[in-house]
Design a protein around this motif. Structure first.
Motif, PDB file in Angstrom:
ATOM      1  N   TYR A 253       0.868  -1.176   0.000  1.00  0.00           N
ATOM      2  CA  TYR A 253       0.000   0.000   0.000  1.00  0.00           C
ATOM      3  C   TYR A 253       0.908   1.229   0.000  1.00  0.00           C
ATOM      4  O   TYR A 253       1.935   1.219   0.651  1.00  0.00           O
ATOM      5  N   PRO A 254       0.625   2.283  -0.736  1.00  0.00           N
ATOM      6  CA  PRO A 254      -0.614   2.524  -1.499  1.00  0.00           C
ATOM      7  C   PRO A 254      -0.713   1.682  -2.763  1.00  0.00           C
ATOM      8  O   PRO A 254       0.249   1.062  -3.178  1.00  0.00           O
ATOM      9  N   LYS A 255      -1.911   1.702  -3.341  1.00  0.00           N
ATOM     10  CA  LYS A 255      -2.211   0.818  -4.467  1.00  0.00           C
ATOM     11  C   LYS A 255      -1.338   1.121  -5.691  1.00  0.00           C
ATOM     12  O   LYS A 255      -1.035   0.220  -6.459  1.00  0.00           O
ATOM     13  N   GLU A 256      -0.969   2.375  -5.890  1.00  0.00           N
ATOM     14  CA  GLU A 256      -0.226   2.745  -7.085  1.00  0.00           C
ATOM     15  C   GLU A 256       1.287   2.614  -6.903  1.00  0.00           C
ATOM     16  O   GLU A 256       2.056   3.135  -7.678  1.00  0.00           O
ATOM     17  N   PHE A 257       1.716   1.906  -5.874  1.00  0.00           N
ATOM     18  CA  PHE A 257       3.148   1.671  -5.670  1.00  0.00           C
ATOM     19  C   PHE A 257       3.723   1.012  -6.922  1.00  0.00           C
ATOM     20  O   PHE A 257       3.090   0.171  -7.537  1.00  0.00           O
ATOM     21  N   ASN A 258       4.938   1.369  -7.265  1.00  0.00           N
ATOM     22  CA  ASN A 258       5.548   0.882  -8.500  1.00  0.00           C
ATOM     23  C   ASN A 258       5.899  -0.603  -8.397  1.00  0.00           C
ATOM     24  O   ASN A 258       6.808  -0.995  -7.658  1.00  0.00           O
ATOM     25  N   VAL A 259       5.162  -1.429  -9.131  1.00  0.00           N
ATOM     26  CA  VAL A 259       5.383  -2.877  -9.094  1.00  0.00           C
ATOM     27  C   VAL A 259       6.773  -3.227  -9.620  1.00  0.00           C
ATOM     28  O   VAL A 259       7.448  -4.121  -9.104  1.00  0.00           O
ATOM     29  N   ALA A 260       7.234  -2.522 -10.649  1.00  0.00           N
ATOM     30  CA  ALA A 260       8.541  -2.810 -11.238  1.00  0.00           C
ATOM     31  C   ALA A 260       9.653  -2.638 -10.213  1.00  0.00           C
ATOM     32  O   ALA A 260      10.594  -3.437 -10.150  1.00  0.00           O
ATOM     33  N   ASP A 261       9.564  -1.596  -9.372  1.00  0.00           N
ATOM     34  CA  ASP A 261      10.574  -1.392  -8.333  1.00  0.00           C
ATOM     35  C   ASP A 261      10.591  -2.551  -7.349  1.00  0.00           C
ATOM     36  O   ASP A 261      11.649  -2.990  -6.890  1.00  0.00           O
ATOM     37  N   LEU A 262       9.402  -3.034  -7.016  1.00  0.00           N
ATOM     38  CA  LEU A 262       9.324  -4.170  -6.093  1.00  0.00           C
ATOM     39  C   LEU A 262      10.003  -5.399  -6.686  1.00  0.00           C
ATOM     40  O   LEU A 262      10.722  -6.124  -5.996  1.00  0.00           O
ATOM     41  N   LEU A 263       9.748  -5.636  -7.957  1.00  0.00           N
ATOM     42  CA  LEU A 263      10.323  -6.815  -8.609  1.00  0.00           C
ATOM     43  C   LEU A 263      11.851  -6.744  -8.667  1.00  0.00           C
ATOM     44  O   LEU A 263      12.528  -7.778  -8.611  1.00  0.00           O
ATOM     45  N   VAL A 264      12.385  -5.532  -8.790  1.00  0.00           N
ATOM     46  CA  VAL A 264      13.840  -5.370  -8.826  1.00  0.00           C
ATOM     47  C   VAL A 264      14.471  -5.848  -7.526  1.00  0.00           C
ATOM     48  O   VAL A 264      15.510  -6.523  -7.522  1.00  0.00           O
ATOM     49  N   PHE A 265      13.821  -5.532  -6.386  1.00  0.00           N
ATOM     50  CA  PHE A 265      14.402  -5.851  -5.084  1.00  0.00           C
ATOM     51  C   PHE A 265      13.916  -7.184  -4.511  1.00  0.00           C
ATOM     52  O   PHE A 265      14.426  -7.615  -3.474  1.00  0.00           O
ATOM     53  N   GLN A 266      12.959  -7.828  -5.182  1.00  0.00           N
ATOM     54  CA  GLN A 266      12.433  -9.077  -4.639  1.00  0.00           C
ATOM     55  C   GLN A 266      13.503 -10.152  -4.438  1.00  0.00           C
ATOM     56  O   GLN A 266      13.460 -10.886  -3.453  1.00  0.00           O
ATOM     57  N   PRO A 267      14.513 -10.289  -5.340  1.00  0.00           N
ATOM     58  CA  PRO A 267      15.556 -11.289  -5.080  1.00  0.00           C
ATOM     59  C   PRO A 267      16.326 -11.028  -3.787  1.00  0.00           C
ATOM     60  O   PRO A 267      16.983 -11.926  -3.263  1.00  0.00           O
ATOM     61  N   GLN A 268      16.229  -9.796  -3.258  1.00  0.00           N
ATOM     62  CA  GLN A 268      16.945  -9.473  -2.028  1.00  0.00           C
ATOM     63  C   GLN A 268      16.078  -9.686  -0.797  1.00  0.00           C
ATOM     64  O   GLN A 268      16.522 -10.273   0.192  1.00  0.00           O
ATOM     65  N   PHE A 269      14.806  -9.215  -0.840  1.00  0.00           N
ATOM     66  CA  PHE A 269      13.983  -9.418   0.364  1.00  0.00           C
ATOM     67  C   PHE A 269      13.292 -10.782   0.394  1.00  0.00           C
ATOM     68  O   PHE A 269      12.823 -11.228   1.423  1.00  0.00           O
ATOM     69  N   LYS A 270      13.216 -11.461  -0.766  1.00  0.00           N
ATOM     70  CA  LYS A 270      12.811 -12.867  -0.860  1.00  0.00           C
ATOM     71  C   LYS A 270      11.483 -13.172  -0.166  1.00  0.00           C
ATOM     72  O   LYS A 270      11.346 -14.144   0.568  1.00  0.00           O
ATOM     73  N   LYS A 271      10.492 -12.324  -0.411  1.00  0.00           N
ATOM     74  CA  LYS A 271       9.146 -12.551   0.117  1.00  0.00           C
ATOM     75  C   LYS A 271       8.144 -12.313  -1.015  1.00  0.00           C
ATOM     76  O   LYS A 271       8.412 -11.552  -1.958  1.00  0.00           O
ATOM     77  N   GLY A 272       6.994 -12.961  -0.922  1.00  0.00           N
ATOM     78  CA  GLY A 272       5.937 -12.714  -1.889  1.00  0.00           C
ATOM     79  C   GLY A 272       5.182 -11.446  -1.540  1.00  0.00           C
ATOM     80  O   GLY A 272       5.128 -11.047  -0.373  1.00  0.00           O
ATOM     81  N   PHE A 273       4.604 -10.793  -2.526  1.00  0.00           N
ATOM     82  CA  PHE A 273       3.844  -9.583  -2.237  1.00  0.00           C
ATOM     83  C   PHE A 273       2.594  -9.526  -3.098  1.00  0.00           C
ATOM     84  O   PHE A 273       2.510 -10.143  -4.164  1.00  0.00           O
ATOM     85  N   LEU A 274       1.618  -8.798  -2.626  1.00  0.00           N
ATOM     86  CA  LEU A 274       0.351  -8.608  -3.331  1.00  0.00           C
ATOM     87  C   LEU A 274       0.127  -7.117  -3.497  1.00  0.00           C
ATOM     88  O   LEU A 274       0.185  -6.364  -2.519  1.00  0.00           O
ATOM     89  N   ASN A 275      -0.085  -6.690  -4.721  1.00  0.00           N
ATOM     90  CA  ASN A 275      -0.266  -5.268  -5.005  1.00  0.00           C
ATOM     91  C   ASN A 275      -1.589  -5.077  -5.725  1.00  0.00           C
ATOM     92  O   ASN A 275      -1.755  -5.504  -6.869  1.00  0.00           O
ATOM     93  N   PHE A 276      -2.550  -4.439  -5.089  1.00  0.00           N
ATOM     94  CA  PHE A 276      -3.848  -4.166  -5.722  1.00  0.00           C
ATOM     95  C   PHE A 276      -3.715  -2.932  -6.605  1.00  0.00           C
ATOM     96  O   PHE A 276      -4.263  -1.867  -6.325  1.00  0.00           O
ATOM     97  N   HIS A 277      -2.936  -3.075  -7.662  1.00  0.00           N
ATOM     98  CA  HIS A 277      -2.677  -1.927  -8.523  1.00  0.00           C
ATOM     99  C   HIS A 277      -3.881  -1.659  -9.422  1.00  0.00           C
ATOM    100  O   HIS A 277      -4.884  -2.382  -9.411  1.00  0.00           O
ATOM    101  N   SER A 278      -3.770  -0.633 -10.244  1.00  0.00           N
ATOM    102  CA  SER A 278      -4.936  -0.140 -11.004  1.00  0.00           C
ATOM    103  C   SER A 278      -5.442  -1.133 -12.038  1.00  0.00           C
ATOM    104  O   SER A 278      -6.566  -1.006 -12.521  1.00  0.00           O
ATOM    105  N   GLN A 279      -4.637  -2.142 -12.430  1.00  0.00           N
ATOM    106  CA  GLN A 279      -5.096  -3.112 -13.410  1.00  0.00           C
ATOM    107  C   GLN A 279      -5.794  -4.306 -12.764  1.00  0.00           C
ATOM    108  O   GLN A 279      -6.253  -5.211 -13.451  1.00  0.00           O
ATOM    109  N   SER A 280      -5.839  -4.311 -11.449  1.00  0.00           N
ATOM    110  CA  SER A 280      -6.426  -5.445 -10.747  1.00  0.00           C
ATOM    111  C   SER A 280      -7.940  -5.281 -10.625  1.00  0.00           C
ATOM    112  O   SER A 280      -8.444  -4.186 -10.398  1.00  0.00           O
ATOM    113  N   PRO A 281      -8.720  -6.359 -10.746  1.00  0.00           N
ATOM    114  CA  PRO A 281     -10.179  -6.266 -10.546  1.00  0.00           C
ATOM    115  C   PRO A 281     -10.542  -5.955  -9.110  1.00  0.00           C
ATOM    116  O   PRO A 281     -11.670  -5.608  -8.810  1.00  0.00           O
ATOM    117  N   TYR A 282      -9.561  -6.068  -8.205  1.00  0.00           N
ATOM    118  CA  TYR A 282      -9.820  -5.791  -6.792  1.00  0.00           C
ATOM    119  C   TYR A 282      -9.375  -4.386  -6.409  1.00  0.00           C
ATOM    120  O   TYR A 282      -9.246  -4.080  -5.225  1.00  0.00           O
TER     121      TYR A 282
END
Length: 285
Positions: A253-282
């Motif tokens: 949160y917030p919903k418009e957080f940059n998903v691409a930035d998260l994906l860049v650092f995911q190999p480092q924090f090694k956790k799954g995440f859920l982002n209700f971004h603007s393209q999501s039906p939720y």
């Protein structure tokens, strides 16, 4: 001969690539994400309004890029002004990264010179006329296809080629990207005119001539300074998550957080995440 050769190349390349693309085409047009998550299935929808918003506007081709350090102010002022001159989509261009299809003043000057030479210089027409016409018609055709699927004039709706292409291939929606091909064709057309201008120049003058063209082109397409340096230091919040034990997911949160930035650092924090971004039906949750 040029048209026949182009057609042969098109058919050959299409035949060779089709076996590798058939699964993607089937998934996009037939299966439409069947068996995948609901959020993923939504991404296969391509409403006509997406095509309207992601198509080009005529002025996108002549307005410098917004991130040009010297000419960018023209773009910012122009787009702020043009949206006040109408009440519908016609005056609203797409996102910055989709409308950056500026042809360049040097290329446009070369295009005008080419047209002038075609009518006033028989030598140029004889040598480059056939090729110039083919390139010009090709660029004009792509320019028209890149426009919105329809427009209104005095209560009458006029449909453009992208509307009919959408009926056949709804998967494709960002026709403004054809501007890249328009640019390449215009550069080729301009190069014919510049080549003709340089035909009688000495070696020294020819070097200066091309240096001037290169400098002017570099000036109008420059996007530095400032230099675009992206910090790869992991944000404090993600650094905290990386230090937590266990295999868990977290909600962004917030919903418009940059998903691409998260994906860049995911190999480092090694956790799954859920982002209700603007393209999501939720998104409205």
């Amino acid at each position: 001969e040029f048209i026949i050769s182009g057609f042969i190349i098109l058919v050959t390349s299409g035949s060779l690539s089709f076996p590798f693309l058939i699964s993607s085409v089937k998934n996009a047009l037939v299966e439409r994400g069947a068996g995948q998550s609901l959020a993923r299935q939504v991404s296969y929808q391509r409403p006509l309004l997406d095509l309207v918003s992601l198509s080009a506007r005529p002025w996108d081709y002549v307005v410098p890029a917004q991130d040009n350090p010297w000419l960018g102010w023209i773009s910012k002022r122009f787009y702020s002004w043009i949206v006040t001159k109408g009440g519908d989509f016609k005056v609203v261009s797409g996102p910055v990264h989709e409308r950056s299809i500026f042809l360049g003043f040097v290329s446009m000057a070369g295009l005008l010179l080419n047209i002038y030479f075609l009518f006033r210089h028989p030598e140029f027409k004889k040598k480059y006329g056939h090729l110039s016409v083919i390139l010009a018609l090709s660029s004009l055709g792509l320019f028209i296809i890149s426009m919105p699927p329809y427009f209104f004039f005095k209560g009458v709706t006029f449909y453009l080629p992208s509307y009919f292409l959408y009926q056949v291939l709804p998967t494709f929606r960002t026709y403004s990207r054809l501007g890249l091909f328009v640019l390449m064709l215009v550069v080729l057309i301009a190069s014919l005119a510049f080549s003709y201008l340089a035909r009688n120049l000495s070696r020294k003058k020819l070097t200066a001539y091309f240096l001037i063209l290169i400098v002017l082109s570099a000036f109008e397409f420059a996007n530095v300074p400032p230099f675009k340096v992206e910090s790869l230091k992991m944000p404090q919040g993600l650094d905290y998550i990386s230090k937590q034990t266990g295999n868990f997911n977290f909600v962004v949160y917030p919903k418009e957080f940059n998903v691409a930035d998260l994906l860049v650092f995911q190999p480092q924090f090694k956790k799954g995440f859920l982002n209700f971004h603007s393209q999501s039906p939720y998104y409205k949750l």
